[in-house]
Design a protein around this motif. Structure first.
Motif, PDB file in Angstrom:
ATOM      1  N   VAL A   1       0.854  -1.187   0.000  1.00 34.50           N
ATOM      2  CA  VAL A   1       0.000   0.000   0.000  1.00 34.50           C
ATOM      3  C   VAL A   1       0.890   1.238   0.000  1.00 34.50           C
TER       4      VAL A   1
ATOM      5  N   VAL B   1      -7.328   2.791   3.915  1.00 34.34           N
ATOM      6  CA  VAL B   1      -6.231   2.078   4.585  1.00 34.34           C
ATOM      7  C   VAL B   1      -6.764   1.185   5.694  1.00 34.34           C
TER       8      VAL B   1
ATOM      9  N   ILE C   1      -6.470  -2.937   5.794  1.00 32.93           N
ATOM     10  CA  ILE C   1      -5.809  -3.600   6.919  1.00 32.93           C
ATOM     11  C   ILE C   1      -6.762  -4.567   7.617  1.00 32.93           C
TER      12      ILE C   1
ATOM     13  N   PRO D   1      -1.211  -6.749   3.007  1.00 26.63           N
ATOM     14  CA  PRO D   1      -0.016  -6.062   2.495  1.00 26.63           C
ATOM     15  C   PRO D   1       1.233  -6.407   3.302  1.00 26.63           C
TER      16      PRO D   1
ATOM     17  N   TYR E   1       3.660  -0.897   4.028  1.00 25.93           N
ATOM     18  CA  TYR E   1       2.838   0.299   3.929  1.00 25.93           C
ATOM     19  C   TYR E   1       3.762   1.505   3.781  1.00 25.93           C
TER      20      TYR E   1
ATOM     21  N   LYS F   1       7.682   4.449   6.030  1.00 26.24           N
ATOM     22  CA  LYS F   1       7.627   3.069   5.564  1.00 26.24           C
ATOM     23  C   LYS F   1       7.564   2.149   6.769  1.00 26.24           C
TER      24      LYS F   1
ATOM     25  N   THR G   1       6.134  -2.067   8.131  1.00 27.65           N
ATOM     26  CA  THR G   1       5.452  -3.349   7.928  1.00 27.65           C
ATOM     27  C   THR G   1       4.346  -3.545   8.948  1.00 27.65           C
TER      28      THR G   1
ATOM     29  N   PRO H   1       0.865  -2.691  10.423  1.00 26.37           N
ATOM     30  CA  PRO H   1      -0.367  -2.006  10.016  1.00 26.37           C
ATOM     31  C   PRO H   1      -0.842  -0.979  11.030  1.00 26.37           C
TER      32      PRO H   1
ATOM     33  N   MET I   1       0.915   2.243  10.376  1.00 26.81           N
ATOM     34  CA  MET I   1       0.333   2.930   9.217  1.00 26.81           C
ATOM     35  C   MET I   1      -0.972   3.617   9.596  1.00 26.81           C
ATOM     36  N   LYS I   2      -1.800   2.937  10.375  1.00 24.79           N
ATOM     37  CA  LYS I   2      -3.047   3.551  10.820  1.00 24.79           C
ATOM     38  C   LYS I   2      -2.771   4.840  11.587  1.00 24.79           C
TER      39      LYS I   2
ATOM     40  N   SER J   1      -5.162  -4.330  -4.125  1.00 22.51           N
ATOM     41  CA  SER J   1      -4.426  -4.756  -2.931  1.00 22.51           C
ATOM     42  C   SER J   1      -4.479  -6.272  -2.835  1.00 22.51           C
TER      43      SER J   1
END
Length: 938
Positions: free
Chosen positions: A304, A325, A329, A339, A342, A357, A359, A361, A364-365, A486
């Protein structure tokens, strides 16, 4: 063994015109590629098995193919399909760079351990390994793989070009990858090493007896341009080696199997393979198992990547990106479509980045939740600068999504973005809310906005993506495109574009392996009719029909076919006088990867990757790897062609089957304009025909620009890079430009004079800031533009690494303090009732950088240790007698790896409660080195 290296996908091509051929061993050939392949697959299998065991699951690949290995590694219980394309692409990056050493450093003794250049050769290996470890630590995996390929070529050449196996050694020379150990017993330049071979070719037993008896290390001298060599020295040998005709004549190379060297060639192959395994194991130790697999491309293909405008009017867009996103996830967790990475890049004006960057999730959130829309008010934003960061920071072949309602301020980056798209084969799609007509932009001219939004459309088309124009209110309906893509097994069945639009019917094949088939159409004032093989039709205004569902939002039509789709030939009839794009996608593990290549000559001719556009006026050559559901044997390729996306020209290529799903494709007459690759074949599993298409558009050029990366950069120092510009067209002043994604200061010549049909050399410099972290990679794009109205151009994309000079080469040391054990019962069924404990002290020495991590690679039990900041770290490992072996691994801050292995044996007699001293094996070695267990038993 180390003769012709075809740089891609385990090739075994025999070149015409008297070039050196691979020499067969049994039914195959031993080359750099085959040696590397065997070692890489073995090490990946070991790591996957270790991870599976630590997670309490079985590791049982259903076959020997890369596809089946990836499925087993990533977890057979996860629902959905997973593609091996990322793994095969990663392997090809290694093989390409391995082979190109024979082109880029053909006359460098150090790169091939020719001419007794042992110290320089080892320096290349150890510096390269330091760079690999630093890159992997920073998750710059592509730069690490490219360096690995070059390092392995040099390491493997040692065993073919030296007399190591002639001396009777059957294990690798550990000192080559241990810079803390001396290179011993080298023959000096004045010491004769060979006798004359009267026939001028290769003779057995040409190395002098005293050299063999005294175990003196030597290698053959190689002269491509000169026959000069020190008196009495061995030559490499072969027609390209001019020194081989000067006494002592002949050669000691074991590159290929001949009647005079069968045993030595086989021994060199075996030892080179073992040496490759040892070097890979050292990298594994420094990286850790999970990062090692990511380094090797063992990861789900779904990534993503969001590039988001964060100016004031983008609050709705940011909320929608956050929703997408979260949905990806939450909905794909535990599936093969989850994914593996991210990436988030914010931009506005004047700022862009940083690239985030992860890995994780949840990270990323959190990061996307922290984005806020603020500022703005003027029209242009730094969109292309943010996109450049995403293209250089994301893995190759990623799907990148750009959210913006603004035109690009940094339009001068357009050609750099095109070069990066072609280099990475990534797909870029734009969500353009309000198509530039937002309130904060109404002060600008409509024509200016439209022209700049055309840039986004051009980039989307070049990459195989979509430029979707919607209102902010309708954006949530358009982002289903992101959910669709995705997936770990996304393939393109068909892609076409028309400008201007016209009435036209497009046909495409759907095979049994395809799932989640979706058709995307972008454009205005369009009508279309879809027809399946049975003749059933559905029009654009039928939201729910027999063939599927049609969703319309903005300029996007999204057609999702019903799950009971028919296999065979489908048609879609398009009608519009406005520009439009058509794209058919699906989910399948039947796919292909490809690279454009060119031949090179020399002692070891082969194929090299073309970094930019292929040369005009010449046949185009591609190396294609085909992936099947059960490996390459489960597909049959019918034809491979180049197809114009914006036209109807299809030019087939001549196929040469290289085995194991690999094909060399030669297209004599390349289509004019932009083209893609189309492959047709049969799925053996279902006996249905299939078609697949690449996404990235390519074209040819009469301009060529080349540059070679031969070393790493250092923080605080200026790096000089020579480059060469060549042309088949009219000469003149060629405009030169260069950009790097780290914004490091560069000095680049503005132009270079090139003669008609000639070439010219220039150089640029890059100054690396002193505070740059070791392991940083820098993506450099160099472009050359020809003079004249046509402005023909080409580019080269290179990855450079910044590595701090390493001074600590000594691995951590281990000392077993005590072992406490009740005799392990002879009956394995009773093993859980008895336990043993190991206590050990570990240190990195007085002058070491200190221990950074301590883990156990082998053994099921619990490991505890004191603070790693202490000079001596006390470790304790506790396990039941069901686990009889433990391997402790300590990595210091310079990423030197030390391992300590300990085993106990079961009691052969009746169980006893008395303490006994077990059979102890403590291997205090770095992962570079392997010592016989027999010599270490106490």
């Amino acid at each position: 063994m180390m003769s012709t290296v075809l740089c891609m996908s385990f090739l075994a091509l025999v070149l015409s015109g008297g070039a050196w051929a691979f020499s067969p061993i049994g039914d195959g050939a031993s080359t750099h590629v085959s040696i590397t392949e065997k070692a890489v697959l073995q090490k990946v299998t070991e790591v996957c098995r270790a991870i599976a065991e630590s997670e309490g699951r079985d590791f049982t690949p259903t076959g020997n193919s890369a596809e089946e290995l990836v499925q087993a590694c990533l977890g057979p219980k996860a629902t959905g399909e997973v593609s091996a394309a990322k793994f095969k692409s990663a392997l090809n990056e290694i093989y390409i760079q391995n082979g190109q050493v024979d082109r880029d450093f053909v006359n460098s003794p150090a790169h091939h351990f020719n001419s007794e250049a042992f110290a320089l050769g080892r320096r290349l290996i150890t510096d390269g390994v330091a760079s690999i470890k630093a890159n992997v630590q920073k998750e710059n995996f592509q730069a690490a793989r490219e360096t690995l390929g070059r390092v392995l070529h040099t390491l493997q050449d040692f065993y073919s070009h030296s007399n190591w196996v002639d001396l009777g050694y059957t294990e690798p020379y550990a000192n080559l990858i241990r810079p803390d150990l001396p290179l011993e017993n080298l023959a000096d330049v004045k010491t004769p090493t060979c006798s004359d071979c009267a026939n001028g070719g290769f003779c057995s037993n040409s190395i002098l007896p005293n050299i063999l008896n005294e175990k003196k290390l030597t290698s053959g001298y190689m002269g491509i341009f000169s026959a000069a060599k020190p008196k009495g020295k061995c030559s490499h040998g072969g027609a390209a080696d001019l020194t081989s005709s000067k006494a002592p004549r002949g050669g000691i190379s074991k590159d290929e199997r001949r009647s005079d060297n069968v045993a030595l060639h086989t021994a060199a192959v075996t030892v080179a393979t073992t040496a490759t395994l040892q070097l890979l194991d050292d990298i594994r130790g420094a990286a850790g198992d999970n990062n090692y697999l990511r380094f090797m491309g063992i990861a789900r293909s779904s990534v993503v990547v969001f590039v988001i405008d964060t100016t004031g009017s983008m609050s709705d867009d940011i909320l929608e990106a956050k929703r997408v996103v979260y949905k990806i996830i939450d909905s794909k967790k535990g599936t093969q479509d989850e994914p593996s990475l991210y990436i988030l890049v914010p931009f506005n004006d004047p700022k862009f980045g940083p690239l985030i960057k992860t890995t994780n999730p949840n990270v990323m959130k959190a990061e996307i939740a922290n984005l806020t829309a603020e500022g703005g008010g003027d029209l242009p934003e730094m969109c292309l600068s943010g996109l450049q960061l995403a293209l250089t920071g994301a893995p190759a072949s990623s799907n990148i999504y750009v959210f913006t309602d603004a035109v690009a301020k940094d339009i001068e980056l357009k050609e750099t973005i095109v070069a990066l798209i072609r280099s990475t084969k990534s797909t870029v799609s734009f969500f353009m809310t309000n198509d530039g007509a937002g309130a904060r932009r109404r002060r600008r001219g409509v024509e200016s906005r439209a022209a700049t939004f055309e840039t986004y459309k051009d980039l989307a088309l070049a990459s195989g993506g979509q430029a979707i124009g919607v209102t902010k209110e309708n954006l949530p309906q358009a982002t289903d495109v992101i959910i669709d893509s995705s997936t770990s097994a996304l393939v393109i069945v068909l892609q076409r574009a028309r400008n201007p639009g016209r009435a036209e019917t497009f046909s495409f094949l759907l095979d049994e392996s395809l799932n989640n088939i979706t058709i995307y159409i972008t454009g205005n004032t369009i009508t279309f009719t879809l027809k399946n093989p049975a003749g059933v039709t559905q029009k654009q205004n039928e939201a729910n029909g027999e063939l599927g569902t049609v969703q319309t939002v903005g300029n996007l039509y999204r057609v999702r076919l019903a799950s009971n789709k028919q296999t065979g030939l489908w048609e879609i009839s398009m009608n519009s006088n406005q520009p439009y794009t058509l794209k058919v996608t699906g989910q399948s593990t039947i796919a292909f990867i490809y690279d454009f290549v060119e031949t090179f000559d020399g002692p070891h001719p082969g194929y090299a990757l073309i970094s930019g556009r292929p040369q005009a006026g010449m046949p185009a050559m591609l190396l294609v790897s085909v992936l099947g559901r059960k490996g390459p044997a489960s597909v049959k390729v019918a034809d491979i062609a180049l197809v114009t996306v914006s036209g109807s020209e299809v030019v087939g290529g001549a196929l040469e089957d290289m085995g194991n799903g690999k094909f060399l494709v030669t297209v004599t007459k390349v289509p004019a304009g932009e083209f893609v690759v189309l492959l047709n074949g049969t799925d053996v599993v279902s006996s249905t025909v299939f078609q697949r298409q690449s996404t990235t558009q390519m074209s040819v050029s009469k301009v060529t620009i080349k540059a070679v990366v031969d070393r790493s950069m250092e923080p605080g120092k200026t790096f000089t890079l020579p480059f060469t510009v060549m042309t088949d067209a009219t000469g003149g002043s060629y405009t030169i430009s260069a950009r790097n994604d780290r914004d490091f200061k560069m000095n680049v010549p503005g132009s270079i004079a090139v003669t008609t049909g000639g070439n010219a050399t220039g150089e640029l410099t890059i100054t690396v800031p002193a505070n740059t972290p070791s392991g940083t990679d820098v993506t450099l794009t160099i472009e050359a533009v020809a003079p004249g109205a046509t402005a023909d151009s080409n580019y080269a994309v290179l990855r450079l690494s910044v590595v701090t000079k390493v001074t600590d080469f000594t691995p951590p040391q281990c000392e077993v303090v005590s072992v406490s054990v009740v005799d392990c019962p002879a009956d394995p069924a009773a093993c859980s009732s008895a336990f043993w404990q190991l206590s050990a002290n570990l240190t990195d020495g007085v002058n070491g950088t200190g221990i950074a991590s301590l883990t156990h690679l082998q053994g099921v039990g619990s490991l505890t240790h004191t603070d790693l900041k202490q000079t001596v770290v006390a470790a304790a490992f506790n396990a039941s007698c069901c686990s009889l072996t433990v391997e402790l691994e300590a990595v210091d801050k310079a990423m030197n790896v030390g391992t300590c292995r300990f085993s106990i044996v079961r009691n052969a007699g009746p169980p006893s409660m008395a303490l006994s001293l077990p059979l102890l094996v403590c291997l205090l070695v770095s992962a570079f080195f392997t010592t016989s267990l027999r010599d270490l038993l106490i």
